[in-house]
Write an enzyme that holds these catalytic residues in place. Structure first.
Site, short mmCIF file in Angstrom:
data_model
loop_
_atom_site.label_atom_id
_atom_site.label_comp_id
_atom_site.label_asym_id
_atom_site.label_seq_id
_atom_site.Cartn_x
_atom_site.Cartn_y
_atom_site.Cartn_z
N SER A 1 0.82 -1.22 0.00
CA SER A 1 0.00 0.00 0.00
C SER A 1 0.85 1.26 0.00
O SER A 1 1.69 1.46 0.87
CB SER A 1 -0.87 0.06 1.26
OG SER A 1 -1.77 -0.99 1.29
N HIS B 1 -3.48 0.70 -4.54
CA HIS B 1 -2.91 -0.45 -5.26
C HIS B 1 -3.28 -0.33 -6.73
O HIS B 1 -4.46 -0.32 -7.08
CB HIS B 1 -3.45 -1.77 -4.70
CG HIS B 1 -2.83 -2.14 -3.40
ND1 HIS B 1 -1.83 -3.07 -3.29
CD2 HIS B 1 -3.06 -1.68 -2.16
CE1 HIS B 1 -1.48 -3.18 -2.03
NE2 HIS B 1 -2.20 -2.34 -1.32
N HIS C 1 -5.23 -9.18 -1.51
CA HIS C 1 -5.39 -9.44 -0.08
C HIS C 1 -6.53 -10.42 0.12
O HIS C 1 -7.54 -10.37 -0.60
CB HIS C 1 -5.74 -8.15 0.67
CG HIS C 1 -4.75 -7.05 0.49
ND1 HIS C 1 -4.81 -6.17 -0.57
CD2 HIS C 1 -3.69 -6.68 1.24
CE1 HIS C 1 -3.82 -5.30 -0.47
NE2 HIS C 1 -3.12 -5.58 0.61
N TYR D 1 -8.59 -10.28 2.48
CA TYR D 1 -9.81 -9.56 2.93
C TYR D 1 -10.63 -9.02 1.75
O TYR D 1 -11.78 -8.64 1.92
CB TYR D 1 -9.47 -8.45 3.92
CG TYR D 1 -8.65 -7.31 3.36
CD1 TYR D 1 -9.20 -6.39 2.46
CD2 TYR D 1 -7.33 -7.13 3.74
CE1 TYR D 1 -8.44 -5.36 1.94
CE2 TYR D 1 -6.57 -6.10 3.22
CZ TYR D 1 -7.14 -5.22 2.33
OH TYR D 1 -6.39 -4.20 1.80
N GLU D 2 -10.03 -8.98 0.55
CA GLU D 2 -10.81 -8.55 -0.63
C GLU D 2 -11.75 -9.67 -1.09
O GLU D 2 -12.57 -9.46 -1.97
CB GLU D 2 -9.85 -8.20 -1.78
CG GLU D 2 -9.01 -6.98 -1.54
CD GLU D 2 -7.97 -6.81 -2.65
OE1 GLU D 2 -8.31 -6.28 -3.71
OE2 GLU D 2 -6.81 -7.21 -2.43
N ALA E 1 2.87 -2.19 4.10
CA ALA E 1 2.68 -1.19 5.15
C ALA E 1 2.19 -1.95 6.37
O ALA E 1 1.38 -2.87 6.25
CB ALA E 1 1.64 -0.19 4.70
N MET F 1 -1.99 -6.97 7.00
CA MET F 1 -3.04 -7.82 6.43
C MET F 1 -2.61 -8.47 5.11
O MET F 1 -3.45 -8.77 4.25
CB MET F 1 -4.30 -6.97 6.18
CG MET F 1 -4.80 -6.22 7.40
SD MET F 1 -6.17 -5.12 6.98
CE MET F 1 -6.25 -4.13 8.50
N ASN G 1 2.22 3.34 11.17
CA ASN G 1 1.46 3.82 12.34
C ASN G 1 1.76 2.93 13.54
O ASN G 1 2.23 1.80 13.37
CB ASN G 1 -0.05 3.77 12.04
CG ASN G 1 -0.51 2.37 11.65
OD1 ASN G 1 -0.30 1.94 10.51
ND2 ASN G 1 -1.08 1.64 12.58
N HIS H 1 -6.74 4.05 7.04
CA HIS H 1 -6.10 3.72 5.76
C HIS H 1 -5.41 4.96 5.18
O HIS H 1 -4.32 4.88 4.60
CB HIS H 1 -7.15 3.18 4.78
CG HIS H 1 -6.57 2.67 3.49
ND1 HIS H 1 -5.55 1.73 3.44
CD2 HIS H 1 -6.84 2.97 2.19
CE1 HIS H 1 -5.24 1.48 2.17
NE2 HIS H 1 -6.00 2.23 1.40
N1 HPA Z 1 -2.90 -3.00 11.36
C1 HPA Z 1 -3.05 -3.85 10.33
N2 HPA Z 1 -2.62 -3.58 9.09
C2 HPA Z 1 -1.98 -2.42 8.91
C3 HPA Z 1 -1.78 -1.49 9.94
C4 HPA Z 1 -2.27 -1.81 11.25
O1 HPA Z 1 -2.14 -1.04 12.21
N3 HPA Z 1 -1.12 -0.43 9.42
C5 HPA Z 1 -0.90 -0.73 8.09
N4 HPA Z 1 -1.42 -1.92 7.79
#
Ligand code: HPA
Length: 269
Positions: A26, A57, A79, A81-82, A109, A207, A231, A243
């Site tokens: 990402s 993406h 992913h 989750y998609e 990320a 993820m 983060n 996001h």
């Molecule tokens: N959690 C899960 N996936 C992520 C995060 C997070 O804090 N940051 C970037 N992708």
């Protein structure tokens, strides 16, 4: 089917001998723009290839050169989750294998699970914890790719990690090392989960990546993985990840990651 898809890609991109493939996470598209003599094909134009649906993406496969090294770049990943079946990710890795790829670089990320690992940091992945409950190798095993019960003991190739650390040092790019834990998503974690994952021995949470690495290790590819910490994971420092924040922080770190990987690829044997 895999052979046919590989042939179409080979022709569309005039592929010769791509040893290395890289999957961009990402907000990490920056790397793709540094490729020389780039040629690309949209995922939607590749028969029997999945589509990526997440903002940040792009959804294209690029062939390019760094010096005399030909590489394949997946600009946009798939992913779970998609809604993609885990086996779809194995299929994409098998297409790369069919194209002659021996080395897979995965980037993502991720959220930090340790207060000492702050947003903006780069983390070399030493190992992972598959907390997604899914596995790309479920189903009939194709022995041509690898064994039914593959070892994941050394999935992140030591030699590549050492090389990457040396290059980071030479370029004076700070590089942490740690364990990546994959959740299925798409929700960010609860703060209780974040505390638990830290205690389980993970340093970053995300993820993606793990299914790709499992499939690549199964078919004997060397793997290098790098997380961009975008983060602190939820609640680690009284915060709520988003996001948008992920994309902004990934964008800021993208140049450093690109410099590191460009040099890494140029110096590869
Ligand atoms: N959690 C899960 N996936 C992520 C995060 C997070 O804090 N940051 C970037 N992708």
């Amino acid at each position: 089917m895999i052979e046919q898809t590989a042939d179409i890609i080979k022709q569309a991109l005039s592929l010769e001998n791509p040893d290395t493939a890289i999957i961009l996470g990402s907000g990490l598209n920056g790397f793709a723009t540094t490729l020389e003599r780039a040629k690309s094909i949209a995922y939607k134009d590749i028969p029997d290839f999945p589509q990526s649906t997440v903002s940040g993406h792009k959804g294209e496969l690029i062939r390019g050169f760094l010096g005399n090294k030909e590489i394949l770049c997946l600009n946009g990943r798939f992913h779970l989750y998609e809604g993609h079946e885990p086996s779809v990710i194995a299929k994409v890795i098998h297409i790369l294998k069919e194209l002659g790829v021996k080395r897979l670089i995965v980037t993502n990320a991720a959220g930090s699970l340790q207060t000492t690992l702050s947003p903006g940091a780069l983390m070399l992945i030493s190992d992972h914890i598959n907390f997604s409950g899914k596995n790309p190798l479920v189903g009939a095993n194709d022995d041509n790719y690898g064994p039914r019960f593959p070892s994941m003991n050394k999935a992140y190739t030591l030699k590549l990690r050492q090389k990457c650390k040396e290059i980071a040092q030479k370029l004076q790019i700070e590089l942490n090392e740690g364990v990546y834990l994959m959740v299925l998503g798409p929700n960010f974690e609860t703060s209780a989960e974040v505390r638990a994952f830290g205690k389980l021995g993970a340093d970053a949470v995300g993820m993606s990546t793990v299914p790709e690495v499992i499939a690549a290790a199964h078919c004997s590819m060397e793997v290098l993985g790098i997380s961009v910490i975008t983060n602190y994971a939820a609640g680690l420092v009284d915060n709520t990840p988003s996001h948008q924040e992920t994309l902004e922080e990934a964008d800021k770190a993208s140049a450093r990651l690109t410099t590191l990987l460009t040099e890494f690829i140029k110096e590869e044997d």
